[in-house]
Every structure is written in structure tokens, then in C-alpha cells.
Design a protein around this motif. Structure first.
Motif, short mmCIF file in Angstrom:
data_model
loop_
_atom_site.label_atom_id
_atom_site.label_comp_id
_atom_site.label_asym_id
_atom_site.label_seq_id
_atom_site.Cartn_x
_atom_site.Cartn_y
_atom_site.Cartn_z
N ILE A 1 4.20 -4.02 -8.03
CA ILE A 1 3.08 -3.95 -7.10
C ILE A 1 2.07 -5.06 -7.38
N LEU A 2 1.75 -5.27 -8.66
CA LEU A 2 0.80 -6.33 -9.01
C LEU A 2 1.36 -7.71 -8.70
N SER A 3 2.66 -7.89 -8.92
CA SER A 3 3.30 -9.16 -8.60
C SER A 3 3.26 -9.42 -7.09
N ALA A 4 3.51 -8.36 -6.31
CA ALA A 4 3.47 -8.49 -4.86
C ALA A 4 2.06 -8.83 -4.38
N LEU A 5 1.05 -8.25 -5.02
CA LEU A 5 -0.34 -8.55 -4.65
C LEU A 5 -0.67 -10.01 -4.94
N ARG A 6 -0.12 -10.54 -6.02
CA ARG A 6 -0.34 -11.96 -6.31
C ARG A 6 0.28 -12.83 -5.21
N LYS A 7 1.49 -12.49 -4.79
CA LYS A 7 2.15 -13.25 -3.72
C LYS A 7 1.32 -13.20 -2.44
N VAL B 1 0.84 -1.20 0.00
CA VAL B 1 0.00 0.00 0.00
C VAL B 1 0.87 1.25 0.00
N GLU B 2 1.93 1.24 0.80
CA GLU B 2 2.83 2.39 0.85
C GLU B 2 3.45 2.68 -0.51
N ARG B 3 3.92 1.63 -1.19
CA ARG B 3 4.53 1.81 -2.51
C ARG B 3 3.51 2.30 -3.52
N TYR B 4 2.31 1.77 -3.43
CA TYR B 4 1.25 2.17 -4.35
C TYR B 4 0.90 3.65 -4.17
N MET B 5 0.78 4.07 -2.92
CA MET B 5 0.44 5.46 -2.65
C MET B 5 1.56 6.40 -3.10
N LYS B 6 2.81 5.99 -2.90
CA LYS B 6 3.94 6.79 -3.36
C LYS B 6 3.93 6.89 -4.89
N PHE B 7 3.60 5.81 -5.55
CA PHE B 7 3.55 5.83 -7.01
C PHE B 7 2.48 6.79 -7.50
N CYS B 8 1.30 6.74 -6.87
CA CYS B 8 0.22 7.64 -7.28
C CYS B 8 0.59 9.10 -7.01
N ALA B 9 1.23 9.35 -5.86
CA ALA B 9 1.60 10.71 -5.49
C ALA B 9 2.68 11.28 -6.40
N ALA B 10 3.50 10.40 -6.99
CA ALA B 10 4.60 10.86 -7.83
C ALA B 10 4.14 11.33 -9.21
N ALA C 1 -2.39 7.29 -17.77
CA ALA C 1 -1.52 6.75 -18.82
C ALA C 1 -0.63 5.65 -18.28
N HIS C 2 -0.12 5.83 -17.07
CA HIS C 2 0.72 4.79 -16.47
C HIS C 2 -0.08 3.51 -16.23
N PHE C 3 -1.31 3.68 -15.73
CA PHE C 3 -2.15 2.50 -15.52
C PHE C 3 -2.45 1.82 -16.85
N ALA C 4 -2.76 2.62 -17.87
CA ALA C 4 -3.09 2.06 -19.18
C ALA C 4 -1.90 1.36 -19.81
N SER C 5 -0.68 1.75 -19.41
CA SER C 5 0.51 1.18 -20.03
C SER C 5 0.66 -0.30 -19.73
N ALA D 1 -5.88 -3.45 -9.46
CA ALA D 1 -5.77 -4.25 -10.69
C ALA D 1 -6.76 -3.78 -11.76
N ILE D 2 -7.95 -3.32 -11.35
CA ILE D 2 -8.90 -2.81 -12.33
C ILE D 2 -8.34 -1.56 -13.01
N LEU D 3 -7.73 -0.67 -12.23
CA LEU D 3 -7.16 0.53 -12.82
C LEU D 3 -6.06 0.19 -13.82
N CYS D 4 -5.33 -0.89 -13.56
CA CYS D 4 -4.28 -1.33 -14.49
C CYS D 4 -4.83 -2.22 -15.59
N ARG D 5 -6.12 -2.51 -15.53
CA ARG D 5 -6.77 -3.42 -16.48
C ARG D 5 -6.02 -4.75 -16.53
N ASP D 6 -5.64 -5.23 -15.36
CA ASP D 6 -4.98 -6.52 -15.23
C ASP D 6 -6.01 -7.54 -14.74
#
Length: 305
Positions: free
Chosen positions: A116-122, A57-66, A75-79, A148-153
Motif C-alpha cells: 500500500i505504501l509503495s503504491a502511494l509513492r507511485k 483505498v479499497e485495499r487499505y480499508m480491507k486491511f483495516c477491517a481484517a 501492532a501491524h502499523f508499528a511493525s 503513512a503516519i500510522l505506519c510511522r513511515d
């Protein structure tokens, strides 16, 4: 001999400095665990799962804030979308569009989301291995679904949705609002991504789900009604819109094929409204129709007699 003896300490210091430079890089906290399905057992501990979740969660929030603004973040999510489609001028009336990779985004942003998505799978696998269905498991799966929905994964959000509704909810019930939200995601996924309209209606009946927007999306897909589909895309929330994105290309191609069969020419704005896409983007996708100086699109030219 003295000169030789005096040179030895400096030689040893050089070796020590070189050894320090060869220290292994610091390990990424999200990559410190392997997959439980591959033999990792440390994530079978409840406390370890909770600490790992907080790091995610911390890494995800930092990513969004950046991200400087919402458009860049989208665009990053769509990538991370696996594929997008392209419209060829020769396929408007006859063939299905070919698939091509999405345009590459910044490697650092894509790589961070992938971690982040890989860590969520673990984490999911660790929770599954311990048969955990408490409040923590509920919170972790809810976070997984949203990210994962935002990343369309779909390979991440679909199993999380199924587990949340079928395993966790019976033991740790979702609130009525939460249940409505996640059942809606499942229905849209079945209809828009899987093309399983029967399954979507069965899910709707099973949970007595009522939402006029989602119902309109289902009806639009069944009837190939692109006008209603594009209207509902603007009416739903951001997560639902992401899932609807799986059906966009099918709807767009159908709309353009209909225009190709029924019109000799049309106004550019009309074409854009039917395809829910700017003319320049349609040209980039491969639409070969001609645009005149008066913003009239020539779809078909009369055959010479």
C-alpha cells in the motif's frame, strides 16, 4: 498402429493440462504499475490516477477491517517502523541506547502494508509528474499522510506533507481545520523526529499556529521534561501521538539516566511513570536494575567501605 493412434489424443490432453497449470499468477492490482521516476508513464493519465487511488483505498480499508481489534491493527502499523531502541543496564548513566530491529510481525500483514505504501509513492510520483494540484490531488495526499503516519513511515508522510502545504494548498486551499491539522503534524515531525526545534518554531510562526498541546510538547523537548511529555502524549490525537513516538526513546533514556544519577532506589510505579513503560518491558529492553519482593527497585548499591 491403432493402439498407438488411440494413445495420441490422451497424450495431447495431458500436455494441454500441464500448459494450463503453468499459466502465470494473476497480477496484483497495486503492483501493476512501476514508478514514474523509473520510466512508468501510464500513471500520467488523470483517469488512471483516480482508478489507482480507489484501488489503494479499497485495499487499505480491507486491511483495516481484517484486523480483529484496534490493538492488533496498531501492532501491524508499528511493525513497519524501521528501528526501535534498547536500553542496556550499562548505558543508563553513560551511553546512548543501541538500536535493534523491531520484533517481526506476520509477514502477510507487513507485506500488505508495504504494498500500500509503495503504491502511494507511485501515485504521488504520477501526480507530481503531471503537476496536478486539484481536489483529487489534495484528497490523495491527505490520505497518504494519514496512512503513512500510522505506519510511522516518515519517508512517505514527510514529502506528502511538504507538497500538500507548499504546492497544493496555494492552488487548492485547505480548510482552516485541515491547515491547522497538517501544520501541526509538520511541527511535531520537525521537533520529535528531526530534532529541529528552531525549524518547528519557525513553522509555527509562519502559519500562526496555535495549539497548547503542541506548544507543551515543544517546551518539554527543549527542557527534557519527561513529565510534561508523557502527559501530552495522552492529550494529543492518535496521529500526533505516532509522530511523538520518534522522541519517546530519547525522553525515556534521559529520564532513566536522571534516576540513575539521583536515586539509590525507588518504587517500581515511580520508575514506570518516569519511563512511561511497564517494568517488565523495561527489563526486556535491557534495564538491569534489581526489583525486590516489596516492589522496590534497587538502582545503585552502596559501595563497600
Amino acid at each position: 498402429m491403432r493402439a498407438t493412434d488411440q494413445s495420441r489424443p490422451s497424450s495431447r490432453r495431458g500436455a494441454s493440462g500441464a500448459w494450463n497449470r503453468l499459466k502465470p499468477p494473476r497480477e496484483d492490482a497495486l503492483e501493476s504499475y512501476g514508478l514514474p521516476s523509473k520510466g512508468e508513464t501510464r500513471l500520467n493519465d488523470f483517469k488512471t490516477q483516480e482508478i489507482y487511488y480507489n484501488r489503494i483505498v479499497e485495499r487499505y480499508m480491507k486491511f483495516c477491517a481484517a484486523s480483529p481489534n484496534g490493538s492488533d491493527l496498531d501492532a501491524h502499523f508499528a511493525s513497519l517502523s524501521i528501528q526501535s531502541t534498547s536500553l542496556k543496564s550499562s548505558t543508563i548513566t553513560t551511553e546512548e541506547p543501541q538500536t535493534i530491529p523491531d520484533p517481526p510481525m506476520a509477514n502477510t500483514s507487513t507485506g500488505e502494508l508495504a504494498k500500500i505504501l509503495s503504491a502511494l509513492r507511485k501515485l504521488r510520483e504520477g501526480i507530481t509528474a503531471t503537476a496536478r494540484c486539484d481536489l483529487f490531488a489534495k484528497r490523495a495526499y491527505i490520505f497518504n499522510v494519514h496512512a503513512a503516519i500510522l505506519c510511522r513511515d516518515w519517508e512517505s508522510y514527510h514529502p506528502a506533507l511538504v507538497t500538500l502545504l507548499n504546492k497544493i494548498h496555494p492552488q487548492t486551499p485547505l480548510t482552516p481545520a485541515e491547515l491547522h491539522e497538517y501544520v501541526g503534524y509538520l511541527i511535531l515531525d520537525q521537533a520529535c523526529r528531526q530534532g529541529d526545534y528552531t525549524g518547528a518554531h519557525e513553522t509555527r510562526l509562519k502559519y500562526k499556529y496555535m495549539d497548547w498541546r503542541v506548544q507543551c510538547v515543544l517546551q518539554a523537548l527543549v527542557a527534557d521534561n519527561w513529565v510534561v511529555f508523557w502527559k501530552m502524549k495522552k492529550a494529543v490525537d492518535g496521529y500526533q501521538r505516532r509522530i511523538m513516538g520518534y522522541a519517546e526513546q530519547t525522553i525515556r533514556v534521559h529520564a532513566l539516566k536522571c534516576l540513575g544519577r539521583g536515586y539509590m532506589s525507588a518504587d517500581k510505579r515511580f520508575i514506570e511513570s518516569c519511563a512511561d513503560r511497564q517494568w517488565s518491558d523495561l527489563v526486556d529492553d535491557g534495564v538491569g536494575w534489581e526489583l525486590t519482593e516489596t516492589d522496590r527497585v534497587i538502582i545503585k548499591k552502596p559501595k563497600a567501605k
